[in-house]
Write a protein that holds these residues in place. Structure first.
Motif, PDB file in Angstrom:
ATOM      1  N   ALA A 273      35.851 -28.042  47.300  1.00 41.04           N
ATOM      2  CA  ALA A 273      34.465 -28.475  47.504  1.00 41.04           C
ATOM      3  C   ALA A 273      34.393 -29.594  48.537  1.00 41.04           C
ATOM      4  N   GLY A 274      35.397 -30.468  48.519  1.00 37.24           N
ATOM      5  CA  GLY A 274      35.406 -31.566  49.490  1.00 37.24           C
ATOM      6  C   GLY A 274      35.683 -31.082  50.899  1.00 37.24           C
ATOM      7  N   ILE A 275      36.552 -30.089  51.029  1.00 36.28           N
ATOM      8  CA  ILE A 275      36.933 -29.586  52.349  1.00 36.28           C
ATOM      9  C   ILE A 275      35.896 -28.608  52.902  1.00 36.28           C
ATOM     10  N   PHE A 276      35.378 -27.744  52.013  1.00 39.25           N
ATOM     11  CA  PHE A 276      34.494 -26.669  52.462  1.00 39.25           C
ATOM     12  C   PHE A 276      33.042 -26.869  52.041  1.00 39.25           C
ATOM     13  N   ASN A 277      32.649 -28.106  51.941  1.00 44.49           N
ATOM     14  CA  ASN A 277      31.247 -28.458  51.708  1.00 44.49           C
ATOM     15  C   ASN A 277      30.671 -27.811  50.434  1.00 44.49           C
ATOM     16  N   GLY A 278      31.347 -28.042  49.307  1.00 42.82           N
ATOM     17  CA  GLY A 278      30.842 -27.573  48.024  1.00 42.82           C
ATOM     18  C   GLY A 278      31.295 -26.190  47.625  1.00 42.82           C
ATOM     19  N   PHE A 279      32.093 -25.529  48.471  1.00 42.99           N
ATOM     20  CA  PHE A 279      32.560 -24.162  48.205  1.00 42.99           C
ATOM     21  C   PHE A 279      33.836 -24.232  47.372  1.00 42.99           C
ATOM     22  N   THR A 280      33.874 -23.590  46.192  1.00 42.52           N
ATOM     23  CA  THR A 280      35.027 -23.678  45.303  1.00 42.52           C
ATOM     24  C   THR A 280      35.979 -22.490  45.496  1.00 42.52           C
ATOM     25  N   LEU A 281      37.182 -22.636  44.940  1.00 42.11           N
ATOM     26  CA  LEU A 281      38.170 -21.563  44.999  1.00 42.11           C
ATOM     27  C   LEU A 281      37.636 -20.310  44.311  1.00 42.11           C
ATOM     28  N   GLN A 282      36.983 -20.485  43.170  1.00 45.20           N
ATOM     29  CA  GLN A 282      36.463 -19.325  42.434  1.00 45.20           C
ATOM     30  C   GLN A 282      35.385 -18.595  43.222  1.00 45.20           C
ATOM     31  N   GLU A 283      34.550 -19.341  43.926  1.00 47.20           N
ATOM     32  CA  GLU A 283      33.531 -18.696  44.760  1.00 47.20           C
ATOM     33  C   GLU A 283      34.194 -17.901  45.886  1.00 47.20           C
ATOM     34  N   ALA A 284      35.263 -18.463  46.461  1.00 48.50           N
ATOM     35  CA  ALA A 284      35.993 -17.755  47.514  1.00 48.50           C
ATOM     36  C   ALA A 284      36.600 -16.467  46.966  1.00 48.50           C
ATOM     37  N   LEU A 285      37.202 -16.561  45.782  1.00 47.54           N
ATOM     38  CA  LEU A 285      37.778 -15.369  45.153  1.00 47.54           C
ATOM     39  C   LEU A 285      36.704 -14.340  44.843  1.00 47.54           C
ATOM     40  N   GLY A 286      35.525 -14.829  44.453  1.00 42.67           N
ATOM     41  CA  GLY A 286      34.414 -13.938  44.152  1.00 42.67           C
ATOM     42  C   GLY A 286      34.019 -13.095  45.350  1.00 42.67           C
ATOM     43  N   TYR A 287      33.926 -13.711  46.506  1.00 39.20           N
ATOM     44  CA  TYR A 287      33.546 -12.977  47.720  1.00 39.20           C
ATOM     45  C   TYR A 287      34.660 -12.015  48.151  1.00 39.20           C
ATOM     46  N   ILE A 288      35.933 -12.415  47.931  1.00 39.88           N
ATOM     47  CA  ILE A 288      37.046 -11.560  48.331  1.00 39.88           C
ATOM     48  C   ILE A 288      37.119 -10.307  47.448  1.00 39.88           C
ATOM     49  N   ILE A 289      36.910 -10.472  46.143  1.00 41.92           N
ATOM     50  CA  ILE A 289      37.076  -9.378  45.190  1.00 41.92           C
ATOM     51  C   ILE A 289      35.789  -8.590  44.966  1.00 41.92           C
ATOM     52  N   ALA A 290      34.645  -9.125  45.389  1.00 38.75           N
ATOM     53  CA  ALA A 290      33.349  -8.470  45.151  1.00 38.75           C
ATOM     54  C   ALA A 290      33.299  -7.015  45.617  1.00 38.75           C
ATOM     55  N   PRO A 291      33.789  -6.666  46.818  1.00 42.80           N
ATOM     56  CA  PRO A 291      33.743  -5.244  47.223  1.00 42.80           C
ATOM     57  C   PRO A 291      34.525  -4.342  46.270  1.00 42.80           C
ATOM     58  N   LEU A 292      35.661  -4.836  45.778  1.00 45.06           N
ATOM     59  CA  LEU A 292      36.436  -4.063  44.814  1.00 45.06           C
ATOM     60  C   LEU A 292      35.660  -3.921  43.506  1.00 45.06           C
ATOM     61  N   GLY A 293      34.992  -5.002  43.090  1.00 41.74           N
ATOM     62  CA  GLY A 293      34.180  -4.942  41.883  1.00 41.74           C
ATOM     63  C   GLY A 293      33.065  -3.917  42.001  1.00 41.74           C
ATOM     64  N   LEU A 294      32.488  -3.809  43.179  1.00 35.11           N
ATOM     65  CA  LEU A 294      31.438  -2.816  43.419  1.00 35.11           C
ATOM     66  C   LEU A 294      31.978  -1.405  43.218  1.00 35.11           C
ATOM     67  N   LEU A 295      33.169  -1.136  43.748  1.00 32.96           N
ATOM     68  CA  LEU A 295      33.784   0.180  43.577  1.00 32.96           C
ATOM     69  C   LEU A 295      34.112   0.453  42.112  1.00 32.96           C
ATOM     70  N   MET A 296      34.433  -0.592  41.361  1.00 36.11           N
ATOM     71  CA  MET A 296      34.781  -0.441  39.952  1.00 36.11           C
ATOM     72  C   MET A 296      33.560  -0.149  39.081  1.00 36.11           C
ATOM     73  N   GLY A 297      32.379  -0.306  39.658  1.00 38.09           N
ATOM     74  CA  GLY A 297      31.162   0.005  38.914  1.00 38.09           C
ATOM     75  C   GLY A 297      30.282  -1.175  38.611  1.00 38.09           C
ATOM     76  N   ILE A 298      30.643  -2.353  39.100  1.00 38.88           N
ATOM     77  CA  ILE A 298      29.846  -3.549  38.852  1.00 38.88           C
ATOM     78  C   ILE A 298      28.674  -3.598  39.836  1.00 38.88           C
ATOM     79  N   PRO A 299      27.440  -3.827  39.361  1.00 34.97           N
ATOM     80  CA  PRO A 299      26.300  -3.938  40.280  1.00 34.97           C
ATOM     81  C   PRO A 299      26.535  -5.029  41.318  1.00 34.97           C
ATOM     82  N   TRP A 300      26.064  -4.787  42.562  1.00 39.67           N
ATOM     83  CA  TRP A 300      26.331  -5.738  43.644  1.00 39.67           C
ATOM     84  C   TRP A 300      25.808  -7.126  43.321  1.00 39.67           C
ATOM     85  N   ALA A 301      24.678  -7.221  42.639  1.00 38.35           N
ATOM     86  CA  ALA A 301      24.092  -8.527  42.308  1.00 38.35           C
ATOM     87  C   ALA A 301      25.008  -9.355  41.414  1.00 38.35           C
TER      88      ALA A 301
END
Length: 397
Positions: A273-301
């Motif tokens: 958060a200090g380096i990336f202006n409030g952006f956390t590791l979990q949020e970064a992981l969320g964006y990285i894995i989100a496309p895979l989650g979509l394929l797995m059946g999770i709604p994009w929202a």
């Protein structure tokens, strides 16, 4: 559309495993096809039939009754403190300490030869149906009931027979499973039907992915299983005592790991958060894995938040992720709840590499070094297995 995305996800998982394979010509396609069919049938039967729902309900009710019995023991010792205190105290007393009771039951069932009998013949049936070697089949079934270390110790007398590929498969089964002694703790956090369905799904998925990455062919004359009795109890009450002590050790280990991982995660998030202006590791992981989650059946929202939970599990452990996901259950769709719960119900995370390599090192130092050498490949394979299980669950939700 959801079914097409799910099928695409399955193809991608199997395709990645194929690209990682070290012996593409000898992949057991028949066995893999049979296990995929068994996964689809099991999930359909459990989710979409009255009999399957009744079975899940009965098993869940059984676990809940056992949790009630365990809670009586906890309340007797703690005098109601678990109810009166809040936050982490409730989790430690009302969830983790129940592991002691479940480990005791597991130890007694092992002493009475009930579990070994079930595991032996389920393993034989799996080997016969799929064509997989008996050691790998037994270990896969055994891994549903016992933890990573215990499952591997049970076949330690067979380690001299294990090639690198066979060693990879048994290690992948251990990492892709969970211990029955802590299933009660999972049920205290996430919906029972998804946790229970995840157990057989993850067993098959670990075998499917590992059998593609590290195919094996074994001479039938050499395919003999000699099981090491991990229970040294000489009496019923000694088995109870050993189980209780093992459960207490597991509960303290989990609590210790949670303190370390959650605190470390907070530290990393603070630094991010200090380096990336409030952006956390979990949020970064969320964006990285989100496309895979979509394929797995999770709604994009919901895919970014779900991806963050799945990423948290990989970099920490399933307990940390489950605690975070528990707070989201009322905010996401039932499909997301099911898909993410199945994904979380396994030991596929970075810390498991050390646990498995350390266990094998204690059994055979040379093979322990080999496991350490393919540790990252093991984690990738086990994670692909979790994705496969969650995707198949999503097809029927």
């Amino acid at each position: 559309m959801g079914i097409l995305l799910g099928l695409l996800a399955i193809v991608i998982v199997l395709g990645i495993a194929f690209l990682m394979s070290n012996d593409k010509k000898n992949i057991n396609l028949r066995g893999i096809g049979i296990m995929l069919a068994l996964q689809l049938f099991t999930t359909w039967f459990m989710f979409n039939t009255d009999i399957g729902q009744a079975i899940i309900g009965a098993i869940s009710a059984g676990f809940n009754k056992l949790i009630e019995f365990g809670t009586e023991g906890v309340n007797f010792v703690l005098g109601g403190i678990a109810v009166e205190e809040g936050g982490g105290g409730v989790f430690f007393f009302n969830v983790l300490l129940l592991i002691i009771f479940f480990a005791t039951i597991l130890s007694v069932l092992t002493y009475l030869k009930i579990l070994p009998f079930i595991i032996k013949y389920l393993g034989q049936a799996l080997s016969y149906i799929t064509g997989l070697p008996k050691i790998e089949s037994f270990n896969a079934v055994n891994s549903i009931f016992f933890g990573q270390s215990e499952a591997l110790i049970a076949i330690k007398s067979q380690f001299h027979q294990l090639s690198d590929n066979r060693l990879y498969i048994v290690s992948a089964s251990a990492m892709g499973s969970v211990s029955a002694s802590i299933v009660g703790a999972y049920l205290g956090m996430l919906p029972a039907q998804y946790v229970l369905v995840a157990l057989p799904l993850n067993m098959f998925s670990a075998l499917i992915v590992a059998s593609i990455i590290a195919p094996v062919k074994v001479d039938k004359k050499e395919d003999i299983v000699e099981i090491q009795d991990v229970s040294n109890a000489k009496s019923f009450f000694e088995a109870m005592g050993n189980g209780a002590l093992d459960g207490g050790r597991i509960a303290l280990i989990v609590a210790t790991m949670l303190i370390a991982f959650i605190a470390s995660l907070e530290l990393v998030n603070w630094a991010f958060a200090g380096i990336f202006n409030g952006f956390t590791l979990q949020e970064a992981l969320g964006y990285i894995i989100a496309p895979l989650g979509l394929l797995m059946g999770i709604p994009w929202a919901e895919a970014i938040d779900a991806g963050a939970i799945m990423g948290t599990k990989i970099v920490t452990n399933e307990f940390v992720a489950m605690l975070e996901f528990q707070t989201m259950l009322d905010q996401v769709s039932e499909k997301t709840v099911g898909v993410v719960t199945v994904f979380l119900t396994s030991f596929a995370n970075f810390s498991s590499i050390g646990i498995i390599a350390g266990t094998v090192q204690g059994i055979d130092s040379e093979k322990g070094g080999r496991v350490s050498g393919f540790g990252m490949k093991l984690l990738i394979g086990a994670t692909l297995g979790s994705v496969l299980s969650a995707t198949i669950a999503g097809l029927f939700l």
